[in-house]
Write an enzyme that holds these catalytic residues in place. Structure first.
Site, PDB file in Angstrom:
ATOM      1  N   ARG A 214      -9.153 -12.469   2.646  1.00 25.95           N
ATOM      2  CA  ARG A 214     -10.022 -13.545   2.151  1.00 25.95           C
ATOM      3  C   ARG A 214      -9.300 -14.896   2.169  1.00 25.95           C
ATOM      4  NH1 ARG A 214     -10.931 -10.314  -3.347  1.00 25.95           N
ATOM      5  NH2 ARG A 214     -10.594  -8.625  -1.872  1.00 25.95           N
TER       6      ARG A 214
ATOM      7  N   LYS B 158       0.849  -1.187   0.000  1.00 25.76           N
ATOM      8  CA  LYS B 158       0.000   0.000   0.000  1.00 25.76           C
ATOM      9  C   LYS B 158       0.889   1.244   0.000  1.00 25.76           C
ATOM     10  CE  LYS B 158      -3.525  -2.255   2.860  1.00 25.76           C
ATOM     11  NZ  LYS B 158      -4.638  -2.280   1.904  1.00 25.76           N
TER      12      LYS B 158
HETATM   13  N1  BES Z   1      -7.310  -4.618   4.923  1.00 25.20           N
HETATM   14  C1  BES Z   1      -7.581  -4.186   3.595  1.00 25.20           C
HETATM   15  C2  BES Z   1      -8.902  -3.435   3.492  1.00 25.20           C
HETATM   16  C3  BES Z   1      -8.931  -2.127   4.198  1.00 25.20           C
HETATM   17  C4  BES Z   1      -8.699  -0.957   3.497  1.00 25.20           C
HETATM   18  C5  BES Z   1      -9.253  -2.049   5.532  1.00 25.20           C
HETATM   19  C6  BES Z   1      -8.762   0.259   4.136  1.00 25.20           C
HETATM   20  C7  BES Z   1      -9.314  -0.844   6.186  1.00 25.20           C
HETATM   21  C8  BES Z   1      -9.067   0.320   5.483  1.00 25.20           C
HETATM   22  C9  BES Z   1      -7.637  -5.386   2.672  1.00 25.20           C
HETATM   23  O1  BES Z   1      -6.795  -6.420   3.012  1.00 25.20           O
HETATM   24  C10 BES Z   1      -7.210  -4.901   1.335  1.00 25.20           C
HETATM   25  O2  BES Z   1      -6.095  -4.488   1.216  1.00 25.20           O
HETATM   26  N2  BES Z   1      -8.103  -4.954   0.361  1.00 25.20           N
HETATM   27  C11 BES Z   1      -7.801  -4.504  -0.939  1.00 25.20           C
HETATM   28  C12 BES Z   1      -8.354  -5.519  -1.910  1.00 25.20           C
HETATM   29  C13 BES Z   1      -7.902  -5.338  -3.316  1.00 25.20           C
HETATM   30  C14 BES Z   1      -6.429  -5.625  -3.442  1.00 25.20           C
HETATM   31  C15 BES Z   1      -8.687  -6.269  -4.196  1.00 25.20           C
HETATM   32  C16 BES Z   1      -8.456  -3.147  -1.140  1.00 25.20           C
HETATM   33  O3  BES Z   1      -9.500  -2.903  -0.576  1.00 25.20           O
HETATM   34  O4  BES Z   1      -7.869  -2.310  -1.823  1.00 25.20           O
HETATM   35 MN    MN Z   2      -4.849  -6.141   2.243  1.00 25.52          MN
END
Ligand code: BES
Ligand code: MN
Ligand code: ZN
Length: 493
Positions: A345, A271
């Site tokens: 997931r 990220k």
């Molecule tokens: N933990 C994140 C989701 C998240 C984002 C939680 C912001 C709290 C605040 C999750 O593991 C994630 O990174 N999801 C990705 C999925 C994508 C790569 C398909 C997302 O939401 O960008």
């Molecule tokens: Mn993630």
């Protein structure tokens, strides 16, 4: 904070707070007359002079002569009767507590008059107010060397049925402690709360008949939970799965699953800085599950409930999962890991399988900060609810109403399922089109569910406040504790 209930205000010059419903002044006065006619007359006059009618959020503070001195009286407007809900009362209770603290009062008596046109009875209203006041006092200052903890506040709610409120209060106190525990765990920085550290905190909860079983890395390897292990392999912190069981009845269990990613860097597809700042909160689902399990056992609720949390840290390294890697999940299904940031997931897939192998759940509910897309859809008010079962979805919606932790149901469908077809494995962990991000994540999970009533709660938006919650508190909200508790309680017939 100390909270008590009494039929009459305490002696002395303790400040009084009098909630006033818009257009309901007469009832308030009638109730006050029982306490002190002097107060009643002064207040009625002051309201007219100030043009105060109980408008929402309006406060009017007066000094009122009483038999042996002066009382500071704050009239607090709640707004019209139709707008009053358990949540609005909680926020109102929080606002009262804030007001008292801001004015350096350490105690007050809150006078509740019977209110015409309000469905909720006075006892429930007192409990809602007490809960809001208590939750508003939360702060996470464990790591401040000079803590400026909120000064303790001593509140007494005055109402005719004080005894009933007093008897109902221990349940609420237990739930509030659970919300605080969930917030504390979620706010804890990832260097202070590793997967094994979290598991150790769970072990300490072994009491009141709660059985806590920790599956460590060796046990997980033995079981071949390779989707979960895959996420963990980039980190030096070993993973763990914790099973918390409360057998308050002989029925088949309700099983609660929590995503416990103690830190989500995104892995090899990391990220950006702003997205990563708050990623210690990626275990908020696990925190809610653990907290609710502790409270069910503490109160001896006659249900059979099992909480299972998957604890991992998602980090990039020479050992980390690569985009394109294939892992074999506990179910036997193979997963192509196209995106290392879609890790939650993978963890949940193995928990879902494990729960079905080890138990015959009458309902399987997972709770997870799963997709950022959730925030775009429902913001910070509603969690996304996905389910393969209409009556389970309805029960969760009912628990959302009673607890005030809102959910909104979103669809699963075959078309989403097709988007997850992989050319090399049984399923891929993201869709290349990147559409319907939250629903396709839910759809991915549904591939691991075998004919069990199942629901998925995506709490990405509701679990964490970047700024401040309605009580003025930033960070973890503890969302899910009250919702899951009410759901579990409402399964008792
Ligand atoms: N933990 C994140 C989701 C998240 C984002 C939680 C912001 C709290 C605040 C999750 O593991 C994630 O990174 N999801 C990705 C999925 C994508 C790569 C398909 C997302 O939401 O960008
Ligand atoms: Mn993630
Ligand atoms: Zn995550």
């Amino acid at each position: 904070m100390t909270i008590g209930f009494s039929t009459t205000p305490r002696e002395g010059e303790i400040p009084l707070v009098i909630p006033v419903i818009a257009g309901n002044g007469e009832n308030t006065f009638a109730a006050l007359a029982d306490h002190d006619p002097l107060i009643k007359d002064t207040i009625a006059r002051a309201m007219t002079v100030a043009g105060f009618q109980g408008e929402a959020d309006r406060l009017l503070t007066l000094l009122v002569p009483v038999q042996n001195g002066l009382r500071l009286v704050t009239l607090a407007g709640i707004g019209p009767a139709e707008t009053i809900t358990p949540q609005s009362l909680r926020s109102f209770g929080g606002a009262i507590a804030h007001h008292l603290r801001a004015h350096k009062h350490d105690r007050a008596d809150v006078i509740l008059a019977p209110l015409a046109g309000i469905k909720r009875n006075l006892v429930d209203m007192a409990l809602d107010l007490a809960m809001g006041a208590s939750l508003s006092g939360y702060s996470f200052d464990r790591h401040k060397t000079q803590a400026n903890a909120a000064s303790p506040l001593d509140l007494c709610f005055c109402l005719p049925d004080a005894r009933l409120a007093h008897e109902a209060f221990p349940r609420l106190e237990s739930l509030m402690r659970a919300v605080w525990l969930a917030r504390d765990l979620t706010n804890e920085p990832a260097n202070m709360l590793s997967p094994m550290g979290f598991a150790a905190r769970c072990r300490e909860m072994t009491r009141n008949g709660l059985v806590v079983d920790v599956l460590d890395q060796a046990a997980l390897k033995e079981l071949a939970m390779e989707a979960l292990l895959g996420v963990a392999q980039g980190s030096k912190e070993p993973p763990a799965v914790v099973v918390l069981e409360w057998k308050g009845s002989a029925d088949a269990p309700v099983v609660l699953l929590g995503k416990g990613v103690t830190f989500d860097s995104g892995g090899l597809l990391p990220k950006g800085p702003e997205e990563m700042w708050d990623m210690k909160n990626d275990m908020a689902g696990a925190a809610a599950v653990v907290a609710v399990m502790g409270s069910l056992a503490e109160r001896g609720v006659p249900v059979h409930a099992v909480g299972i949390i998957g604890l991992v840290e998602n980090m990039p390294s020479g050992h980390a999962l690569r985009p394109g890697d294939v892992v074999r999940s506990l179910s036997g299904k193979t997963i192509e890991v196209l995106h290392t940031d879609a890790e939650g997931r993978l963890v949940l897939a193995d928990l879902i399988t494990y729960a079905q192998q080890r138990y015959a759940p009458r309902a399987l509910i997972d709770i997870a900060t799963l997709t950022g897309a959730m925030t775009a859809v429902l913001g910070q008010e509603y969690a996304g609810l996905f389910s393969n079962n209409d009556s389970l979805a309805a029960q969760l919606s009912q628990a959302a109403d009673s607890s005030g932790e809102k959910v909104w149901r979103l669809p699963l469908c075959d078309a989403f399922d097709k988007m997850l077809e992989s050319s090399v494995a049984d399923v891929q962990n993201i869709t290349k089109q990147r559409m319907a991000g939250s629903a396709t994540a839910a759809q991915f999970l549904s591939r691991f569910v075998n004919n069990v009533p199942w629901a998925h709660l995506d709490i990405c938006g509701t679990a964490w406040r970047k700024d401040k919650d309605p009580y003025g508190v930033p960070g973890a909200t503890g969302y899910g504790v009250l919702l899951l508790n009410d759901f579990v309680e409402q399964t008792i017939n």
